[in-house]
Write a protein that holds these residues in place. Structure first.
Motif, PDB file in Angstrom:
ATOM      1  N   GLU A  95       0.653  -1.258   0.112  1.00 41.62           N
ATOM      2  CA  GLU A  95       0.099   0.027   0.041  1.00 41.62           C
ATOM      3  C   GLU A  95       0.754   1.450   0.257  1.00 41.62           C
ATOM      4  O   GLU A  95       2.178   1.233   0.450  1.00 41.62           O
ATOM      5  N   ARG A  96       0.333   2.367  -0.435  1.00 40.79           N
ATOM      6  CA  ARG A  96       1.058   3.548  -0.262  1.00 40.79           C
ATOM      7  C   ARG A  96       1.563   3.853   1.153  1.00 40.79           C
ATOM      8  O   ARG A  96       2.717   4.388   1.202  1.00 40.79           O
ATOM      9  N   THR A  97       0.758   3.623   2.139  1.00 39.68           N
ATOM     10  CA  THR A  97       1.076   3.887   3.318  1.00 39.68           C
ATOM     11  C   THR A  97       0.864   2.662   4.497  1.00 39.68           C
ATOM     12  O   THR A  97      -0.054   1.784   3.851  1.00 39.68           O
ATOM     13  N   ALA A 155       4.370  -1.957  -3.878  1.00 37.65           N
ATOM     14  CA  ALA A 155       4.132  -0.677  -3.999  1.00 37.65           C
ATOM     15  C   ALA A 155       4.094   0.140  -2.908  1.00 37.65           C
ATOM     16  O   ALA A 155       3.101   0.021  -2.217  1.00 37.65           O
ATOM     17  N   MET A 156       5.107   1.181  -3.041  1.00 34.72           N
ATOM     18  CA  MET A 156       5.189   1.982  -1.823  1.00 34.72           C
ATOM     19  C   MET A 156       6.176   3.156  -2.213  1.00 34.72           C
ATOM     20  O   MET A 156       7.245   2.826  -2.711  1.00 34.72           O
ATOM     21  N   PRO A 157       5.803   4.308  -1.757  1.00 35.45           N
ATOM     22  CA  PRO A 157       6.565   5.470  -2.047  1.00 35.45           C
ATOM     23  C   PRO A 157       8.214   5.390  -1.259  1.00 35.45           C
ATOM     24  O   PRO A 157       8.177   4.742  -0.161  1.00 35.45           O
ATOM     25  N   ASN A 162       8.343   6.130   2.258  1.00 38.46           N
ATOM     26  CA  ASN A 162       7.851   5.499   3.263  1.00 38.46           C
ATOM     27  C   ASN A 162       8.580   4.273   3.338  1.00 38.46           C
ATOM     28  O   ASN A 162       8.732   3.735   4.572  1.00 38.46           O
ATOM     29  N   CYS A 189       8.659  -4.207  -7.828  1.00 37.92           N
ATOM     30  CA  CYS A 189       7.972  -2.859  -8.189  1.00 37.92           C
ATOM     31  C   CYS A 189       8.442  -2.408  -9.609  1.00 37.92           C
ATOM     32  O   CYS A 189       9.477  -2.851 -10.147  1.00 37.92           O
TER      33      CYS A 189
END
Length: 512
Positions: A188-190, A220-222, A225, A245
């Motif tokens: 997740e993004r966060t 998938a995560m920035p 983070n 990714c």
């Protein structure tokens, strides 16, 4: 002679026995006592000081199931074993967010105490769902646990201390940190609420708690983070890393320093790294060098999977030179490689002990077959699984590698679907490998003779006939148990369809 009993007797006897078997077992006295105790929260918490250690697991399970958060929080602090395998309990029962956080809060309270409680035994909080699978079932029954890690510490006999004049007691040794074991999947993004709470505790109790992660998957995560999470994980605890990714090469360069700190890494999977058209050649080389240099610090790496890595062409040797130990698994799939890459691979010391080799989706059509032949020959004493799917290998190339295949004494599975091979070469392959006693499964492409036209329309009747020929040869040569499957893409959806000899159709052929 036994007297003859009426038929109704047998019917009633069977019915009563069936009813007894189908009725659930009545609750045990232990379960009833635990449920009664949990109804009064204050009494339950007060009883923990005197509760026998063998009653903790069933009471903890009941508190976890019944969402008795405050009791659960207190039980974590009073846990009489070295390890609390909470993850195994969470696997059996879907945990409530509040319940899980209550258990973590109990650990937080424990770590915040300057003087540890007399009964403190907890050293490891295990949140992995596939560890200690039978602990809770063992303790809910009558058997004792077999895990030394979970057993309470045996008190050591007190030794009489001699009084020494003029000596003062030295400083107390620092308290050992509690280890929290977890497998992480960042998709997740966060971070979710539970993970965010765990990260918060780890940050606040740094030095008193070590967050250890054996398996880490990143989907998938920035990057910011990801870095935040990696900063609070003991990176040398990671043994299995998957990075699935779609990253630019520059992003991989930013991640590289963290990879180098994973000194106990045994398995690395890296997928979908692409180069940007806006990046200069000098910057590309800098990022690639920064990435490959990390392998110099991975002294325990055994398995390496590289899928869809755009920078490997003419640079594979740069990766191989930095490997510190012989690999057991090397999988390079859907990548562009040059003939010099394959030559370097065949000559490298770290491939001589390979058990699994995969080159699926690597085009070998315009290459000399000698490097591949040398590579297979060098690994022939240990190779167990070989995957050459979709490599575009032609008859003439395949003929060159056949003798090397015949020397792979440990080979169990060989797959080479998606290569344009004739029936003559398939029969030759069978003769070369018939003596490999451990070879049990071969997945081969539909031979060229089974196609109707140049567009690739498969004639199922011809394929069935040719497959039957191969099975007959296996029978005549004394290996009827060796399984040969033909596998080809489904003409409708592209998924692989198997033939043995009739097609095992994919779902798109099935009626709705």
């Amino acid at each position: 002679m036994w007297p003859k009993l009426p038929q109704v007797y047998f019917q009633d006897s069977f019915r009563s026995r069936f009813i007894r078997m189908s009725m659930p077992a009545p609750p045990r006295l232990l379960d009833l006592a635990g449920q009664s105790l949990l109804r009064d929260q204050a009494s339950a918490i007060a009883a923990l000081e005197r509760l026998p250690m063998e009653l903790f697991p069933p009471l903890f399970t009941a508190a976890f199931t019944g969402r008795h958060s405050e009791t659960l929080k207190a039980m974590v602090q009073a846990w009489p074993f070295a390890c609390l395998p909470l993850g195994a309990l969470m696997k059996e029962q879907q945990p409530h967010q509040e319940t899980f956080q209550a258990a973590l809060a109990g650990l937080d309270v424990l770590l915040a105490q300057e003087v540890r409680p007399r009964r403190w035994k907890l050293q490891v909080l295990d949140l992995r769902k596939n560890a200690h699978q039978d602990f809770w079932t063992v303790w809910s029954g009558t058997r004792a646990s077999m895990y030394s890690l979970l057993d309470p510490e045996v008190p050591q006999p007190m030794k009489k201390r001699r009084k020494v004049e003029g000596c003062r007691p030295g400083p107390k040794p620092p308290l050992a940190p509690v280890e929290v074991l977890i497998d992480l999947c960042l998709k997740e993004r966060t971070p979710d609420e539970s993970l965010a709470y765990l990260i918060q505790i780890a940050q606040q109790r740094k030095g008193m708690m070590h967050l250890c992660c054996k398996k880490l998957k990143i989907f998938a995560m920035p990057m910011q983070n990801i870095k935040k999470i990696l900063r609070i994980i003991q990176l040398d605890s990671i043994q299995d890393l998957e990075v699935n990714c779609t990253w630019k090469l520059s992003t991989l360069g930013k991640f590289a320093p963290h990879l180098g700190q994973m000194g106990n890494l045994r398995r690395l999977l890296l997928s979908h790294i692409h180069m940007s058209s806006h990046t200069t050649l000098a910057k590309e080389e800098q990022c690639i060098s920064q990435f490959t240099a990390q392998f110099l610090r991975l002294h325990h790496l055994e398995e390496l999977y590289l899928d869809s890595i755009s920078f490997l062409e003419n640079r594979l040797d740069q990766v191989l030179r930095c490997l510190m130990t012989p690999l057991e698994t090397l999988s390079i799939t859907n990548c562009l490689l040059s003939e010099s890459d394959l030559t370097h691979l065949s000559q490298h010391l770290n491939v001589s002990q390979l058990k699994d080799l995969g080159l699926s989706g690597v085009s070998l059509t315009n290459m000399s077959p000698e490097p591949l032949q040398v590579l297979i020959e060098r690994a022939s004493a240990t190779l167990q699984d070989l995957d050459l799917d979709e490599c575009g290998i032609m008859d003439s190339q395949f003929t060159v590698i056949l003798p090397a295949l015949g020397h792979c004494s440990q080979l169990t599975t060989f797959s080479f679907c998606g290569n344009p091979i004739s029936m003559d070469v398939l029969e030759n392959l069978l003769r070369h490998t018939i003596g490999l006693r451990k070879l049990s499964h071969v997945l081969y492409p539909a031979p060229l003779e089974s196609y109707e036209d140049v567009r690739g329309t498969l004639h199922l009747g011809r394929l069935a006939h040719l497959h039957a020929r191969l099975k007959q040869m296996l029978q005549e040569l004394g290996r009827p148990g060796m399984v040969w499957f033909s596998a080809n893409p489904c003409p409708r959806c592209g998924d692989r369809t198997f033939y043995d000899p009739e097609p095992i159709l994919c779902p798109c052929y099935m009626p709705a």
